[in-house]
Scaffold this motif. Structure first.
Motif, PDB file in Angstrom:
ATOM      1  N   ALA A  34       1.534   5.359   5.070  1.00 17.99           N
ATOM      2  CA  ALA A  34       1.827   4.958   6.455  1.00 17.99           C
ATOM      3  C   ALA A  34       0.547   4.804   7.271  1.00 17.99           C
ATOM      4  O   ALA A  34      -0.383   5.608   7.148  1.00 17.99           O
ATOM      5  CB  ALA A  34       2.727   6.003   7.115  1.00 17.99           C
ATOM      6  N   GLY A  58       5.837   2.960   0.672  1.00 24.52           N
ATOM      7  CA  GLY A  58       6.126   2.919   2.108  1.00 24.52           C
ATOM      8  C   GLY A  58       7.605   3.049   2.432  1.00 24.52           C
ATOM      9  O   GLY A  58       7.977   3.191   3.598  1.00 24.52           O
ATOM     10  N   GLU A  92       7.614   2.193   8.886  1.00 27.12           N
ATOM     11  CA  GLU A  92       6.657   1.094   9.131  1.00 27.12           C
ATOM     12  C   GLU A  92       7.236  -0.200   8.559  1.00 27.12           C
ATOM     13  O   GLU A  92       7.549  -0.264   7.370  1.00 27.12           O
ATOM     14  CB  GLU A  92       5.332   1.440   8.454  1.00 27.12           C
ATOM     15  CG  GLU A  92       4.205   0.487   8.781  1.00 27.12           C
ATOM     16  CD  GLU A  92       2.898   0.962   8.129  1.00 27.12           C
ATOM     17  OE1 GLU A  92       2.541   2.158   8.264  1.00 27.12           O
ATOM     18  OE2 GLU A  92       2.253   0.130   7.475  1.00 27.12           O
ATOM     19  N   ASN A  93       7.378  -1.203   9.425  1.00 30.61           N
ATOM     20  CA  ASN A  93       8.020  -2.449   8.993  1.00 30.61           C
ATOM     21  C   ASN A  93       7.385  -3.640   9.719  1.00 30.61           C
ATOM     22  O   ASN A  93       7.481  -3.700  10.928  1.00 30.61           O
ATOM     23  CB  ASN A  93       9.514  -2.384   9.326  1.00 30.61           C
ATOM     24  CG  ASN A  93      10.317  -3.435   8.585  1.00 30.61           C
ATOM     25  OD1 ASN A  93       9.865  -3.973   7.580  1.00 30.61           O
ATOM     26  ND2 ASN A  93      11.491  -3.737   9.098  1.00 30.61           N
ATOM     27  N   THR A  94       6.726  -4.556   8.998  1.00 26.12           N
ATOM     28  CA  THR A  94       6.523  -4.550   7.567  1.00 26.12           C
ATOM     29  C   THR A  94       5.497  -3.471   7.184  1.00 26.12           C
ATOM     30  O   THR A  94       4.764  -3.001   8.057  1.00 26.12           O
ATOM     31  CB  THR A  94       6.010  -5.917   7.052  1.00 26.12           C
ATOM     32  OG1 THR A  94       4.708  -6.176   7.638  1.00 26.12           O
ATOM     33  CG2 THR A  94       6.962  -7.029   7.485  1.00 26.12           C
ATOM     34  N   HIS A  95       5.450  -3.157   5.899  1.00 23.30           N
ATOM     35  CA  HIS A  95       4.568  -2.068   5.492  1.00 23.30           C
ATOM     36  C   HIS A  95       3.231  -2.612   5.000  1.00 23.30           C
ATOM     37  O   HIS A  95       3.164  -3.378   4.049  1.00 23.30           O
ATOM     38  CB  HIS A  95       5.245  -1.225   4.407  1.00 23.30           C
ATOM     39  CG  HIS A  95       4.561   0.076   4.201  1.00 23.30           C
ATOM     40  ND1 HIS A  95       3.574   0.255   3.260  1.00 23.30           N
ATOM     41  CD2 HIS A  95       4.699   1.255   4.845  1.00 23.30           C
ATOM     42  CE1 HIS A  95       3.143   1.510   3.330  1.00 23.30           C
ATOM     43  NE2 HIS A  95       3.813   2.136   4.274  1.00 23.30           N
ATOM     44  N   SER A 101       1.687  -1.494   1.435  1.00 25.47           N
ATOM     45  CA  SER A 101       2.458  -1.977   0.287  1.00 25.47           C
ATOM     46  C   SER A 101       2.412  -3.504   0.218  1.00 25.47           C
ATOM     47  O   SER A 101       3.079  -4.108  -0.611  1.00 25.47           O
ATOM     48  CB  SER A 101       3.905  -1.482   0.361  1.00 25.47           C
ATOM     49  OG  SER A 101       4.629  -2.237   1.291  1.00 25.47           O
ATOM     50  N   PHE A 123      10.916  -3.427   5.014  1.00 26.00           N
ATOM     51  CA  PHE A 123      11.762  -2.235   4.796  1.00 26.00           C
ATOM     52  C   PHE A 123      13.208  -2.700   4.970  1.00 26.00           C
ATOM     53  O   PHE A 123      13.602  -3.094   6.064  1.00 26.00           O
ATOM     54  CB  PHE A 123      11.410  -1.183   5.857  1.00 26.00           C
ATOM     55  CG  PHE A 123      11.712   0.242   5.497  1.00 26.00           C
ATOM     56  CD1 PHE A 123      13.002   0.633   5.144  1.00 26.00           C
ATOM     57  CD2 PHE A 123      10.718   1.207   5.535  1.00 26.00           C
ATOM     58  CE1 PHE A 123      13.279   1.950   4.824  1.00 26.00           C
ATOM     59  CE2 PHE A 123      10.988   2.539   5.215  1.00 26.00           C
ATOM     60  CZ  PHE A 123      12.268   2.907   4.859  1.00 26.00           C
TER      61      PHE A 123
END
Ligand SMILES: Cc1ncc(COP(=O)(O)O)c(C=O)c1O
Length: 364
Positions: A108, A133, A160-163, A166, A171
């Motif tokens: 994160a 994530g 967290e979006n978008t991550h 990753s 998400f």
């Protein structure tokens, strides 16, 4: 789409130049979507902005940005802050106490890239969950301590979006709802770090208010893919924003004639959301080109990031730089390329071509 800015490098020293010829080589910068330059139309909007003292709540442009953001996210109120980091920290600070635990996905941003702010500013510990994530309600339930007289109390959850780490993955909304149900059961504050929320909106077609609905607080950044030079917005209930407002002041985020900056944010929300689809298409094309060159891609890009594997981290990065191509490694052997407002489809073809030459030299 806006014209792609070209940054000419030293004409005499370009590694892309065939021997004996002189060629202007453009820098292609795929390090981050934070690197964008404000467009001429955005600068014009900034220059024309009506302003006032926002600490008095009297900046009409900041107020308009906040009202627009709250409406788009389906929340009662919003607050303009200078950065995504301040947005995350001010969104958490009023709802936790020193010694509390914040649950967040592995990798994160709040844990990796905010300089220890959760511990330093709010005195909280961060415990990470899941993979890449993402996590689910069962993992939240399992992480909540049963006995607060003995354990550190779990008080908040951040999604967290978008991550970012990753690779800009979205998400899934049903997992968010599952996490939200677990957070509600345990009375946890639920925060969305939506620095790139608009990328998720454009990638999925799910509107921003649907993504925001499960959360108590939501931040999104204007200075990432949306292309504004500064700023993020926190959206929440009126009461939560009242408390966050104090945290913003404490953190030094009370700005005065901030309308010149907020105007860029308003312009971005009006003109730069739908165009994120171009960045996503460019990321997909880049991934395809890299795969054709034999690089391992970490999943098909869902938004504006491409994660790929290299064998020689330092050598590959240096070879990229010598060809005026900038891409950052996230970890040894793992690179992240980010598409954005200042990268065109032609630039992507050019980037694939430059990387192809590097591979021919045996560097990968
Ligand atoms: C997921 C995420 N959250 C928060 C931030 C923080 O934004 P800022 O750099 O404006 O503090 C970033 C910045 O890259 C980010 O990627």
């Amino acid at each position: 789409m806006p014209a792609t800015p070209r940054v000419p490098r030293d004409l005499a020293e370009s590694a892309c130049r065939a021997p004996g010829t002189l060629r202007l080589v453009a820098v292609i910068d795929l390090r981050s979507d934070t690197l964008t330059q404000p467009t001429p139309a955005m600068r014009d909007a900034m220059a024309r902005a009506e302003v006032g003292d926002d600490v008095y709540g009297e900046d009409p442009t900041v107020n308009r940005l906040q009202e627009t953001a709250a409406r788009l996210l389906g929340k009662e109120a919003a607050l303009y802050v200078p950065s995504g980091t301040m947005g995350n920290q001010a969104s958490l600070h009023p709802f936790v106490r020193p010694g509390d635990v914040l649950l967040a996905g592995k990798g994160a941003h709040v844990l990796w890239y905010e300089s220890g702010a959760p511990a330093a500013l709010s005195g909280i510990q961060v415990e990470t969950l899941g993979h890449g994530g993402f996590f689910d309600g069962a993992e939240v339930r399992a992480a909540v301590r049963p006995d607060e007289s003995h354990y550190a109390p779990t008080r908040a959850v951040a999604v967290e979006n978008t991550h970012n780490r990753s690779g800009g993955r979205v998400f899934p909304l049903d997992r968010i709802k599952d996490v939200a149900a677990a957070a509600r059961e345990h009375g946890l504050h639920l925060h969305l770090d939506g620095a790139r929320l608009w990328n998720a909106v454009v990638a999925t077609g799910t509107p921003a208010d649907a993504w925001a609905a499960p959360f108590d607080t939501v931040t999104f950044c204007l200075s990432k893919g949306l292309g504004a030079p500064v700023g993020s917005v926190i959206c929440a209930t009126r009461e939560a924003i009242r408390r966050i407002h104090r945290a913003r002041k404490m953190l030094g985020g009370g700005m005065r004639q901030a309308g010149v900056l907020a105007a860029a944010g308003l312009h971005a929300l009006e003109h730069h959301v739908e165009r994120l689809a171009h960045d996503h298409a460019n990321a997909r094309r880049l991934a395809e080109g890299l795969a054709e060159l034999g690089f391992a891609i970490e999943g098909a890009p869902e938004t504006n990031m491409v994660m790929f594997r290299v064998e020689d981290t330092a050598g590959f990065r240096e070879a990229l730089r010598s060809r005026d191509l900038y891409v950052n490694p996230m970890d040894p052997g793992r690179f992240r390329a980010v598409t954005h407002l200042d990268v065109s489809a032609d630039d992507i073809e050019d980037a694939i071509d430059r990387i192809g030459r590097i591979v021919k030299e045996g560097i990968r």
